[in-house]
Design a protein around this motif. Sequence first.
Motif, PDB file in Angstrom:
ATOM      1  N   ARG A   1       0.859  -1.188   0.000  1.00 14.03           N
ATOM      2  CA  ARG A   1       0.000   0.000   0.000  1.00 14.03           C
ATOM      3  C   ARG A   1       0.892   1.235   0.000  1.00 14.03           C
ATOM      4  O   ARG A   1       2.015   1.199   0.509  1.00 14.03           O
ATOM      5  CB  ARG A   1      -0.892   0.038   1.237  1.00 14.03           C
TER       6      ARG A   1
ATOM      7  N   SER B   1      -8.369   2.149   1.730  1.00 12.40           N
ATOM      8  CA  SER B   1      -9.501   3.009   1.379  1.00 12.40           C
ATOM      9  C   SER B   1      -9.409   3.341  -0.108  1.00 12.40           C
ATOM     10  O   SER B   1      -8.470   2.923  -0.788  1.00 12.40           O
ATOM     11  CB  SER B   1      -9.459   4.307   2.198  1.00 12.40           C
ATOM     12  N   THR B   2     -10.369   4.134  -0.589  1.00 10.45           N
ATOM     13  CA  THR B   2     -10.332   4.526  -1.997  1.00 10.45           C
ATOM     14  C   THR B   2      -9.105   5.368  -2.306  1.00 10.45           C
ATOM     15  O   THR B   2      -8.634   5.388  -3.439  1.00 10.45           O
ATOM     16  CB  THR B   2     -11.601   5.306  -2.392  1.00 10.45           C
ATOM     17  N   SER B   3      -8.569   6.067  -1.319  1.00 13.51           N
ATOM     18  CA  SER B   3      -7.360   6.863  -1.530  1.00 13.51           C
ATOM     19  C   SER B   3      -6.092   6.140  -1.070  1.00 13.51           C
ATOM     20  O   SER B   3      -5.002   6.698  -1.161  1.00 13.51           O
ATOM     21  CB  SER B   3      -7.479   8.216  -0.813  1.00 13.51           C
ATOM     22  N   ASN B   4      -6.242   4.911  -0.575  1.00 14.90           N
ATOM     23  CA  ASN B   4      -5.088   4.096  -0.157  1.00 14.90           C
ATOM     24  C   ASN B   4      -5.359   2.628  -0.506  1.00 14.90           C
ATOM     25  O   ASN B   4      -5.522   1.785   0.376  1.00 14.90           O
ATOM     26  CB  ASN B   4      -4.829   4.258   1.345  1.00 14.90           C
ATOM     27  N   PRO B   5      -5.425   2.319  -1.810  1.00 16.17           N
ATOM     28  CA  PRO B   5      -5.741   0.934  -2.202  1.00 16.17           C
ATOM     29  C   PRO B   5      -4.601  -0.020  -1.860  1.00 16.17           C
ATOM     30  O   PRO B   5      -3.445   0.389  -1.737  1.00 16.17           O
ATOM     31  CB  PRO B   5      -5.924   1.034  -3.715  1.00 16.17           C
TER      32      PRO B   5
ATOM     33  N   ARG C   1      -6.352  -5.329  -6.923  1.00 15.74           N
ATOM     34  CA  ARG C   1      -6.396  -4.003  -6.305  1.00 15.74           C
ATOM     35  C   ARG C   1      -7.710  -3.907  -5.547  1.00 15.74           C
ATOM     36  O   ARG C   1      -8.774  -4.178  -6.117  1.00 15.74           O
ATOM     37  CB  ARG C   1      -6.320  -2.912  -7.374  1.00 15.74           C
TER      38      ARG C   1
ATOM     39  N   THR D   1     -10.030  -1.608  -2.405  1.00 14.04           N
ATOM     40  CA  THR D   1     -10.163  -0.362  -1.649  1.00 14.04           C
ATOM     41  C   THR D   1     -10.917  -0.556  -0.343  1.00 14.04           C
ATOM     42  O   THR D   1     -11.241   0.412   0.324  1.00 14.04           O
ATOM     43  CB  THR D   1     -10.867   0.708  -2.499  1.00 14.04           C
TER      44      THR D   1
END
Length: 136
Positions: free
Chosen positions: A86, A93-97, A133, A135
């Motif tokens: 990561r 999260s969506t900003s840290n897949p 990938r 999220t």
Amino acid sequence: MPKMVLLAEYLSINANVLNTYTKKAEVSIEVEEKDVTTFASLGWKEVLGGLKSGELGLELFNDYAAAALDAIMWPLLGTVVPFEVRADQGAVSTSNPKYTGSVLIKSWNPITGSVGDEATVSVTYPTSGAVTRATV
């Protein structure tokens, strides 16, 4: 346009979190290019995607203490194990897949370097099977 500086990458190999040792982690994925050009292409090349493959490239600071990096990686040599990478150690999260899959531990360089160098290890492992990938 959002920007990001990598300050706290997350790396796990075979359920061992290796953030403490990680200087660089790089996941690269590619697809074979298959030429499907025919005379009906009217002089233009046509391509389709073929097999996918990937690599996990790492630069690590080695540690020879009991239960440290060298002791973790040595017994994995020649095996296929799971990995997770990561951009940040925070929650997925969506900003840290997270990118997950399996890699073949095909090499280990326990000692490399010259006088005065850091004890680092640079390795690249091929993926085995799908890389995903997520999220969540």
